[in-house]
Design a protein around this motif. Structure first.
Motif, PDB file in Angstrom:
ATOM      1  N   HIS B 113       0.818  -1.148   0.064  1.00  0.00           N
ATOM      2  CA  HIS B 113       0.105   0.145  -0.103  1.00  0.00           C
ATOM      3  C   HIS B 113       0.925   1.255   0.036  1.00  0.00           C
ATOM      4  CE1 HIS B 113       1.006   0.055   4.276  1.00  0.00           C
ATOM      5  NE2 HIS B 113       0.475  -1.119   4.330  1.00  0.00           N
ATOM      6  N   ARG B 114       0.261   2.437   0.230  1.00  0.00           N
ATOM      7  CA  ARG B 114       0.871   3.577  -0.160  1.00  0.00           C
ATOM      8  C   ARG B 114       2.077   3.862   1.068  1.00  0.00           C
ATOM      9  NH1 ARG B 114      -3.396   8.120  -1.066  1.00  0.00           N
ATOM     10  NH2 ARG B 114      -3.132   7.554  -3.030  1.00  0.00           N
ATOM     11  N   GLU B 115       1.787   3.497   2.271  1.00  0.00           N
ATOM     12  CA  GLU B 115       2.863   3.452   3.352  1.00  0.00           C
ATOM     13  C   GLU B 115       3.965   2.425   3.338  1.00  0.00           C
ATOM     14  OE1 GLU B 115       0.235   3.613   6.743  1.00  0.00           O
ATOM     15  OE2 GLU B 115      -0.594   5.658   6.100  1.00  0.00           O
ATOM     16  N   GLY B 116       3.695   1.305   2.367  1.00  0.00           N
ATOM     17  CA  GLY B 116       4.728   0.293   2.447  1.00  0.00           C
ATOM     18  C   GLY B 116       4.070  -0.781   2.083  1.00  0.00           C
ATOM     19  N   SER B 117       4.008  -1.745   3.304  1.00  0.00           N
ATOM     20  CA  SER B 117       3.486  -3.231   3.383  1.00  0.00           C
ATOM     21  C   SER B 117       3.069  -3.662   4.751  1.00  0.00           C
ATOM     22  CB  SER B 117       4.293  -4.051   2.512  1.00  0.00           C
ATOM     23  OG  SER B 117       5.390  -4.431   3.238  1.00  0.00           O
ATOM     24  N   PRO B 134      -3.776   2.158   4.985  1.00  0.00           N
ATOM     25  CA  PRO B 134      -4.085   3.393   4.432  1.00  0.00           C
ATOM     26  C   PRO B 134      -5.129   3.325   3.295  1.00  0.00           C
ATOM     27  CG  PRO B 134      -1.881   2.732   3.882  1.00  0.00           C
ATOM     28  CD  PRO B 134      -2.560   1.494   4.712  1.00  0.00           C
ATOM     29  N   ALA B 135      -5.806   4.218   3.365  1.00  0.00           N
ATOM     30  CA  ALA B 135      -6.841   4.216   2.192  1.00  0.00           C
ATOM     31  C   ALA B 135      -5.922   4.577   0.658  1.00  0.00           C
ATOM     32  CB  ALA B 135      -7.725   5.597   1.964  1.00  0.00           C
ATOM     33  N   GLY B 136      -6.308   4.162  -0.341  1.00  0.00           N
ATOM     34  CA  GLY B 136      -5.632   4.209  -1.466  1.00  0.00           C
ATOM     35  C   GLY B 136      -5.221   2.782  -2.153  1.00  0.00           C
ATOM     36  N   PRO B 137      -4.617   2.729  -3.336  1.00  0.00           N
ATOM     37  CA  PRO B 137      -4.537   1.428  -3.845  1.00  0.00           C
ATOM     38  C   PRO B 137      -3.561   0.313  -3.061  1.00  0.00           C
ATOM     39  CG  PRO B 137      -3.185   3.387  -4.925  1.00  0.00           C
ATOM     40  CD  PRO B 137      -3.695   3.734  -3.671  1.00  0.00           C
ATOM     41  N   VAL B 138      -4.018  -0.774  -3.271  1.00  0.00           N
ATOM     42  CA  VAL B 138      -3.453  -2.117  -2.492  1.00  0.00           C
ATOM     43  C   VAL B 138      -3.414  -3.238  -3.419  1.00  0.00           C
ATOM     44  CG1 VAL B 138      -4.216  -1.326  -0.134  1.00  0.00           C
ATOM     45  CG2 VAL B 138      -5.657  -2.828  -1.695  1.00  0.00           C
ATOM     46  N   THR B 153      -4.275  -7.813  -8.885  1.00  0.00           N
ATOM     47  CA  THR B 153      -4.279  -6.490  -9.478  1.00  0.00           C
ATOM     48  C   THR B 153      -4.391  -5.406  -8.150  1.00  0.00           C
ATOM     49  OG1 THR B 153      -6.838  -6.655  -9.847  1.00  0.00           O
ATOM     50  CG2 THR B 153      -4.980  -7.459 -11.599  1.00  0.00           C
ATOM     51  N   TRP B 154      -3.957  -4.343  -8.644  1.00  0.00           N
ATOM     52  CA  TRP B 154      -4.018  -3.064  -7.832  1.00  0.00           C
ATOM     53  C   TRP B 154      -5.421  -2.884  -7.849  1.00  0.00           C
ATOM     54  CZ3 TRP B 154      -0.387  -1.209  -4.653  1.00  0.00           C
ATOM     55  CH2 TRP B 154       0.893  -1.724  -4.820  1.00  0.00           C
ATOM     56  N   VAL B 155      -5.892  -2.497  -6.368  1.00  0.00           N
ATOM     57  CA  VAL B 155      -7.340  -1.798  -6.439  1.00  0.00           C
ATOM     58  C   VAL B 155      -7.438  -0.769  -5.158  1.00  0.00           C
ATOM     59  CG1 VAL B 155      -8.160  -3.704  -4.645  1.00  0.00           C
ATOM     60  CG2 VAL B 155      -9.806  -2.352  -6.100  1.00  0.00           C
ATOM     61  N   ALA B 156      -7.985   0.358  -5.441  1.00  0.00           N
ATOM     62  CA  ALA B 156      -8.196   1.423  -4.649  1.00  0.00           C
ATOM     63  C   ALA B 156      -9.233   0.862  -3.434  1.00  0.00           C
ATOM     64  CB  ALA B 156      -8.598   2.881  -5.204  1.00  0.00           C
ATOM     65  N   ILE B 157      -8.915   1.154  -2.218  1.00  0.00           N
ATOM     66  CA  ILE B 157      -9.721   0.924  -1.161  1.00  0.00           C
ATOM     67  C   ILE B 157     -10.041   2.053  -0.252  1.00  0.00           C
ATOM     68  CG2 ILE B 157      -9.346  -1.468  -1.095  1.00  0.00           C
ATOM     69  CD1 ILE B 157      -7.603  -1.030   1.549  1.00  0.00           C
TER      70      ILE B 157
END
Lengths: 188, 157
Positions: B113-117, B134-138, B153-157
């Motif tokens: 995710h946006r902050e790392g993993s 965090p919100a955003g792509p995971v 695949t990447w999906v925004a949550i």
């Protein structure tokens, strides 16, 4: 960002499908204006622009090996970016588009005469009715886009683009005139 | 005859450049480049890709059945060797995730995710729970003993 030497789309696609990092970087760079154009059309705030880019580019990295026709890549990016953009709008509960611009979504330019004219252009563009605005915004972001790319990026049938384009730019000219702008906008 | 003004009578490049100034396009394109880098950094070339087959956000029937105030979102990923069902819950600014792998198996789970993993583990029934995302792509990475790694695949949550 590391850039690869200039190559045609078929070779670039083949390298991407093989997982070549430099080729993927180059592919993303070539299509970033499409992602930006879709983000503008959908009025995504900056943090959502990043999400849109990551999900769109991520989908390409994951599925590049399945894409057979390199000629279809520009429309593939336009279609995927729109699909992902609409998903993000729904996720944020903002799928109902309004004609008001969220205040302060984008960084303000420095305040000089050029910036004043840029703001006037922005007001004129935002004064266009929904579909006209979407077409004009995408065409200003991607002046070289084909009708098929525009069609995928803004969800408009190819056959409607010509007539709406004529009407939309006619209205833009009137709105620019109302802002006191004619050819002078084009001088830097 | 009235001549209809057209895009051809505008200099689109120059108008576009003016719009870019107003929109802070340089900063936004930098964000797009950063997202491109993030995609490259998180890839495992050996993993099988699990596609997003279902997203409740795009399902009008599911949305209409939701009572107001409920925030769950359901995602389903599949690949040849397994499927992963995930329920995402909004906890103020953060997200929590409960998942089910089928066929059920113990697995090491890593969520990029946006902050790392964030790492987690699925139990013998294939269930896992991850909090404080965090919100955003995971993207989920799933590793089971003796099986090819799977990445969604990447999906925004």
């Amino acid at each position: 960002m590391a850039r690869t030497e200039i190559v045609g789309l078929p070779e670039l696609l083949a390298r991407c499908a093989a997982g070549d990092r430099a080729a993927l970087t180059e592919m993303f760079h070539r299509h970033r204006a499409t992602v930006f154009g879709v983000a503008r059309v959908l009025r995504l705030p900056p943090e959502d622009v990043e999400d849109l880019a990551q999900t769109t580019f991520g989908a390409f990295a994951d599925y590049a090996h399945r894409i057979r026709n390199a000629d279809a890549l520009p429309t593939w990016f336009a279609r995927t970016a729109r699909h992902e953009g609409l998903r993000i709008l729904r996720l944020r509960g903002r799928e109902v588009l309004t004609d008001t611009v969220p205040e302060g979504s984008y960084d303000e330019p420095v305040d000089d005469e050029l910036a004043d004219r840029a703001r006037s252009l922005r007001r004129a563009v935002d004064g266009l009715p929904g579909r006209d605005r979407e077409l004009v915004v995408f065409m200003l972001t991607r002046p070289d886009a084909s009708y098929r790319e525009i069609s995928e990026a803004i969800g408009m049938p190819v056959g409607s683009i010509g007539p709406i384009r004529g009407r939309a730019f006619g209205r833009l000219r009137e709105l620019l005139a109302a802002e006191g702008i004619n050819g002078a906008l084009l001088d830097s | 005859m009235r001549i209809v003004p057209d895009a051809d009578s505008f200099d689109l490049d120059l108008l576009g450049a003016r719009l870019d100034e107003e929109d802070g396009a340089v900063q936004l394109l930098a964000r797009i480049d950063a997202a491109a880098e993030a995609v490259l950094d998180a890839r495992d070339p050996d993993a099988a890709v699990a596609s997003l087959e279902y997203d409740s956000v795009l399902d009008d029937d599911w949305r209409s059945r939701l009572r107001s105030g409920r925030t769950q979102r359901v995602l389903a990923f599949t690949t040849k060797s397994c499927s992963v069902d995930v329920e995402v819950e909004v906890v103020i600014e953060r997200r929590s995730m409960t998942g089910q792998i089928a066929p059920p198996a113990e697995a090491a789970i890593v969520i990029s995710h946006r902050e790392g993993s964030t790492s987690s583990a699925a139990d013998g029934q294939g269930r896992f729970l991850v909090d404080d995302l965090p919100a955003g792509p995971v993207r989920l990475s799933i590793r089971r003993d003796g099986e090819r790694p799977v990445e969604t695949t990447w999906v925004a949550i």
